[in-house]
Write a protein that holds these residues in place. Structure first.
Motif, PDB file in Angstrom:
ATOM      1  N   HIS A 187     -13.924   1.995 -10.960  1.00 56.01           N
ATOM      2  CA  HIS A 187     -12.731   2.406 -10.224  1.00 56.01           C
ATOM      3  C   HIS A 187     -11.654   2.998 -11.129  1.00 56.01           C
ATOM      4  O   HIS A 187     -10.865   3.829 -10.693  1.00 56.01           O
ATOM      5  CB  HIS A 187     -12.159   1.256  -9.388  1.00 56.01           C
ATOM      6  CG  HIS A 187     -11.741   0.050 -10.161  1.00 56.01           C
ATOM      7  ND1 HIS A 187     -12.633  -0.853 -10.674  1.00 56.01           N
ATOM      8  CD2 HIS A 187     -10.514  -0.395 -10.489  1.00 56.01           C
ATOM      9  CE1 HIS A 187     -11.978  -1.809 -11.290  1.00 56.01           C
ATOM     10  NE2 HIS A 187     -10.693  -1.566 -11.200  1.00 56.01           N
ATOM     11  N   VAL A 191     -10.228   6.638 -10.106  1.00 52.80           N
ATOM     12  CA  VAL A 191      -8.784   6.836  -9.894  1.00 52.80           C
ATOM     13  C   VAL A 191      -8.242   7.921 -10.812  1.00 52.80           C
ATOM     14  O   VAL A 191      -7.482   8.803 -10.384  1.00 52.80           O
ATOM     15  CB  VAL A 191      -8.025   5.509 -10.102  1.00 52.80           C
ATOM     16  CG1 VAL A 191      -6.515   5.750 -10.180  1.00 52.80           C
ATOM     17  CG2 VAL A 191      -8.337   4.536  -8.966  1.00 52.80           C
ATOM     18  N   GLN A 195      -6.656  11.525  -9.618  1.00 48.58           N
ATOM     19  CA  GLN A 195      -5.286  11.896 -10.020  1.00 48.58           C
ATOM     20  C   GLN A 195      -5.267  13.287 -10.655  1.00 48.58           C
ATOM     21  O   GLN A 195      -4.381  14.104 -10.366  1.00 48.58           O
ATOM     22  CB  GLN A 195      -4.730  10.850 -10.987  1.00 48.58           C
ATOM     23  CG  GLN A 195      -4.383   9.530 -10.313  1.00 48.58           C
ATOM     24  CD  GLN A 195      -3.972   8.463 -11.302  1.00 48.58           C
ATOM     25  OE1 GLN A 195      -4.476   8.407 -12.437  1.00 48.58           O
ATOM     26  NE2 GLN A 195      -3.068   7.590 -10.895  1.00 48.58           N
ATOM     27  N   ILE A 224      -8.561  -2.036  -4.576  1.00 47.46           N
ATOM     28  CA  ILE A 224      -7.805  -1.699  -5.786  1.00 47.46           C
ATOM     29  C   ILE A 224      -7.840  -0.192  -6.035  1.00 47.46           C
ATOM     30  O   ILE A 224      -6.813   0.439  -6.257  1.00 47.46           O
ATOM     31  CB  ILE A 224      -8.353  -2.465  -7.003  1.00 47.46           C
ATOM     32  CG1 ILE A 224      -8.068  -3.966  -6.862  1.00 47.46           C
ATOM     33  CG2 ILE A 224      -7.735  -1.935  -8.301  1.00 47.46           C
ATOM     34  CD1 ILE A 224      -8.748  -4.828  -7.903  1.00 47.46           C
ATOM     35  N   GLY A 227      -6.728   1.804  -2.657  1.00 46.06           N
ATOM     36  CA  GLY A 227      -5.352   1.410  -2.371  1.00 46.06           C
ATOM     37  C   GLY A 227      -4.356   1.962  -3.364  1.00 46.06           C
ATOM     38  O   GLY A 227      -3.257   2.404  -2.986  1.00 46.06           O
ATOM     39  N   SER A 228      -4.705   1.965  -4.644  1.00 45.71           N
ATOM     40  CA  SER A 228      -3.758   2.475  -5.649  1.00 45.71           C
ATOM     41  C   SER A 228      -3.540   3.973  -5.475  1.00 45.71           C
ATOM     42  O   SER A 228      -2.423   4.473  -5.626  1.00 45.71           O
ATOM     43  CB  SER A 228      -4.251   2.158  -7.059  1.00 45.71           C
ATOM     44  OG  SER A 228      -5.493   2.780  -7.329  1.00 45.71           O
ATOM     45  N   TRP A 231      -1.399   4.506  -2.381  1.00 43.97           N
ATOM     46  CA  TRP A 231      -0.036   4.059  -2.669  1.00 43.97           C
ATOM     47  C   TRP A 231       0.760   5.174  -3.345  1.00 43.97           C
ATOM     48  O   TRP A 231       1.957   5.340  -3.108  1.00 43.97           O
ATOM     49  CB  TRP A 231      -0.097   2.817  -3.561  1.00 43.97           C
ATOM     50  CG  TRP A 231       1.192   2.052  -3.671  1.00 43.97           C
ATOM     51  CD1 TRP A 231       2.406   2.381  -3.150  1.00 43.97           C
ATOM     52  CD2 TRP A 231       1.369   0.813  -4.337  1.00 43.97           C
ATOM     53  NE1 TRP A 231       3.330   1.419  -3.453  1.00 43.97           N
ATOM     54  CE2 TRP A 231       2.720   0.447  -4.185  1.00 43.97           C
ATOM     55  CE3 TRP A 231       0.522  -0.027  -5.065  1.00 43.97           C
ATOM     56  CZ2 TRP A 231       3.244  -0.732  -4.731  1.00 43.97           C
ATOM     57  CZ3 TRP A 231       1.046  -1.188  -5.598  1.00 43.97           C
ATOM     58  CH2 TRP A 231       2.397  -1.541  -5.437  1.00 43.97           C
ATOM     59  N   PHE A 232       0.073   5.956  -4.153  1.00 38.95           N
ATOM     60  CA  PHE A 232       0.737   7.069  -4.828  1.00 38.95           C
ATOM     61  C   PHE A 232       0.582   8.385  -4.063  1.00 38.95           C
ATOM     62  O   PHE A 232       0.805   9.452  -4.621  1.00 38.95           O
ATOM     63  CB  PHE A 232       0.235   7.191  -6.258  1.00 38.95           C
ATOM     64  CG  PHE A 232       0.808   6.137  -7.164  1.00 38.95           C
ATOM     65  CD1 PHE A 232       2.089   6.272  -7.681  1.00 38.95           C
ATOM     66  CD2 PHE A 232       0.096   4.989  -7.451  1.00 38.95           C
ATOM     67  CE1 PHE A 232       2.645   5.286  -8.492  1.00 38.95           C
ATOM     68  CE2 PHE A 232       0.638   3.996  -8.261  1.00 38.95           C
ATOM     69  CZ  PHE A 232       1.917   4.143  -8.778  1.00 38.95           C
ATOM     70  N   LEU A 260      -1.049  -1.151   3.586  1.00 39.77           N
ATOM     71  CA  LEU A 260      -0.117  -0.185   3.012  1.00 39.77           C
ATOM     72  C   LEU A 260       0.847   0.383   4.055  1.00 39.77           C
ATOM     73  O   LEU A 260       1.723   1.187   3.718  1.00 39.77           O
ATOM     74  CB  LEU A 260      -0.887   0.962   2.352  1.00 39.77           C
ATOM     75  CG  LEU A 260      -1.649   0.596   1.079  1.00 39.77           C
ATOM     76  CD1 LEU A 260      -2.601   1.715   0.678  1.00 39.77           C
ATOM     77  CD2 LEU A 260      -0.690   0.295  -0.058  1.00 39.77           C
TER      78      LEU A 260
END
Length: 374
Positions: A187, A191, A195, A224, A227-228, A231-232, A260
């Protein structure tokens, strides 16, 4: 240094595409996807599984098309499904042509993996002619050999370069109805890749942590990773990849979005982990209520607390609440206000009936508002 409000999610701006009649990207709701695990050639079994996923709230569902028998079953599957169907294609470009003609709303394919330029043109032409979107699906476990040689191992830069190479093929053919995924089982890798890709392109992004694991481990890892990113503000559609039934993937996906505050569906349960102060068996009660309330689609909240330490405070924030009391007598809260007591033996049925009544009340109010607006 400026700090955003602690609950503020600023969504990345992407252009919007259509997957069947479902918008993806732009200001459209973030969609929840899953994938069938039945042999697609068995149309009846596949449709039955799709039905269960639809009941759980799936927005888009993917089916694998490894052979001609699978694409032959697609017409029946597409006709029966209430949600758009994505045909999962890997190297066999003819399966993509057949799936597009059979009514698939989207083709999951990497253009660079299907062979010659002529084959790519045929697939794009079929997608365009049938109104299909395309999902480019880069995976850390199946990166192109030249990229592995270049970077030495799967890394964010390799995943992004692979995605950009595939995107260029579509854009060179003036095809822009696509979304992209850069999944990995690690993960941290996924991620970081998402990004980087989010900065490089404006197309919708499909999020997932691939091969995440079983129901518990995979849920944690996906929550994780996905969701991360959410969240951004990154992500337009999600799939939670679990070694579990597809409808469980849908439920976990919605739990991530609900946590969220991005989308709400069904009952949000607030419950304590239980301790020696509990006035009833909190763990078994919550398990039973979650099962009994799966048919509720209307968003509402329920607190189930075993004692009066935190119970009243949590109940004030939920539509319906219950806190454990003495002698098998428990307090029920409605709209945050103490209302009445209920005995142990009647508690489950009573809560279910209260939730059903509240859901019906909310639905009626929404229908009245919609009618007045017309």
């Amino acid at each position: 240094m400026s700090i955003r409000p602690w609950r503020d999610i600023v969504r990345r701006q992407s252009r919007q595409i259509m997957v069947g009649d479902v918008p993806v990207g732009g200001d459209a709701p973030i969609t929840v996807q899953t994938m069938t695990n039945t042999p697609t050639s068995d149309a009846r079994a596949t449709i039955d599984q799709i039905r269960r996923c639809e009941e759980a709230g799936v927005d888009i569902i993917r089916v694998s098309c490894p052979d001609v028998e699978s694409t032959a079953a697609m017409k029946q599957i597409v006709r029966a499904a209430k949600v758009p169907i994505v045909a999962d294609i890997h190297f066999h470009y003819k399966r993509a042509l057949e799936a597009a003609d059979a009514g698939a709303a989207c083709l999951r394919i990497n253009p660079g993996n299907i062979g010659s330029e002529e084959r790519v043109r045929e697939v794009i032409a079929a997608a365009r002619a049938n109104g299909c979107a395309i999902r480019i699906g880069v995976n850390g476990g199946s990166l192109e050999k030249d990229l592995l040689e270049k970077y030495g191992e799967p890394c964010p830069e390799a995943l992004v370069e692979s995605a950009l190479d595939h995107i260029k093929i579509l854009q060179d053919h003036d095809f822009h109805e696509f979304k992209v995924a850069v999944k990995a089982s690690d993960h941290f890798l996924a991620v970081a890749a998402y990004q980087q890709l989010a900065e490089a392109v404006d197309c919708p992004l499909h999020l997932g942590i691939t091969e995440a694991g079983g129901l518990i481990g995979g849920t944690v890892k996906s929550a994780i990773g996905i969701g991360s990113l959410l969240w951004f503000g990154i992500g337009d559609t999600i799939r939670v990849s679990l070694s579990a039934e597809p409808e469980e993937e849908v439920r976990v996906g919605y739990e991530i979005l609900k946590t969220l505050g991005i989308r709400t569906r069904g009952v949000r349960v607030v419950s304590c982990p239980s301790c020696a102060r509990q006035g009833f068996d909190v763990i078994r009660t919550v398990q039973t209520l979650e099962e009994r309330l799966q048919h509720i689609h209307t968003p509402l909240s329920l607190s189930v607390l075993g004692c009066v330490v935190n119970g009243p405070g949590e109940a004030r924030e939920t539509d319906i609440g219950i806190t454990g009391g003495g002698a098998g007598k428990h307090m029920v809260y409605l709209s945050g206000v103490t209302d009445h007591h209920v005995q142990d033996d009647d508690m489950i049925e009573h809560i279910v009936s209260l939730v059903e009544a509240k859901a019906a009340e909310i639905e009626a109010a929404e229908a009245e508002t919609a009618e007045a607006a017309e």
